[in-house]
Design an enzyme around this catalytic site. Structure first.
Site: not given
Ligand code: AP5
Length: 218
Positions: A13, A88, A127, A160, A171
């Site tokens: 996203k 969300r 990432r 992160r 998550r």
């Protein structure tokens, strides 16, 4: 153009929001980025949000809704916006609908990034982020020119805190329980467009542009 991107963590996203916001000259508003900036500033909202963000839970609706309402009052959103990671929960979606209705504006499309578990895990564990300018990399798919150094500002890249496997799985659970119901919510409103987010960046970008061309101009 007023757009919302929903989809599981790591579906792409943020990456595709950055590309499209530059193409359409509309601000990319990521609630995750705003919350991380507030945590780094040590602001009151940041203090409230820190434990939720770092453990993979959701920040309470009241905090996030107020934050987004304030952001959408800024001048740069007059020609449109691209919301990434908001709404969300059903509570957020309903509050957002009410707020849009009060000012007489509509969303143009809600895009659902549909990605497989294999893709999500590969993208999130690989990432890397720039802590200074927020640029986003992937060790295999989108590596920086110089290993672990940001191309944009030269800072050392970091992983992160919520990108470790245990927190990723949490998550995903939260996504299934709280966010996935929004897919039907927006489908019923006739606003939902779905994309295969397993595609690589260039192919997915082409697909997104085709979808946006088909969105009627208001
Ligand atoms: P947030 O930052 O929004 O995290 P997320 O939704 O879990 O999404 P991610 O940022 O992890 O993934 P993404 O889909 O943007 O993927 P990306 O483009 O980076 O939220 C973090 C936390 O903040 C939440 O857990 C919660 O605590 C809190 N929060 C935020 N919003 C909230 C709200 N509304 N209510 C309550 N709490 C909220 O891509 C991932 C990797 O893959 C990158 O390395 C990238 O380079 C690579 N990649 C991307 N696309 C492709 C592609 N097409 N092909 C190949 N590689 C790709």
């Amino acid at each position: 153009m007023r757009l919302v991107f929903i989809g599981p963590p790591g579906a792409g996203k943020g990456t595709h929001a950055k590309i499209l916001s530059a193409k359409y000259h509309i601000p990319h508003i990521s609630t995750g980025d705003i919350l991380r900036a507030k945590i780094n500033d040590g602001s009151e909202i940041g203090k409230k949000a820190k434990s939720y963000v770092e453990s993979g839970g959701l920040v309470p609706d009241s905090v996030v809704i107020q934050m987004v309402k304030e952001r959408l009052q800024e001048r740069d959103t007059q020609a449109g916006f691209l919301l990434d990671g908001f709404p969300r929960t059903l509570g957020q979606a309903e509050a957002f609908d009410q707020a849009l209705c009060q000012v007489g504006i509509h969303l143009d499309a809600v895009i659902d990034f549909n990605a497989s578990l294999k893709t999500i895990l590969r993208r999130l564990t690989g990432r890397r982020m720039c802590p200074k300018c927020n640029a986003n990399y992937h060790i295999a798919n989108m590596p920086p020119k110089k290993s672990n150094i940001c191309d944009e500002c030269g800072s050392a890249l970091v992983q992160r805190k919520d990108d470790h496997e245990e927190t990723i799985l949490k998550r995903l659970e939260v996504y299934k329980k709280d966010t996935e119901p929004l897919i039907n919510y927006y489908r019923k409103q006739g606003q939902l467009k779905e994309v295969n987010a397993d595609l690589e960046v260039k192919e997915l970008d082409v697909h997104l542009l085709e979808i946006l061309k088909s969105v009627p101009a208001r």
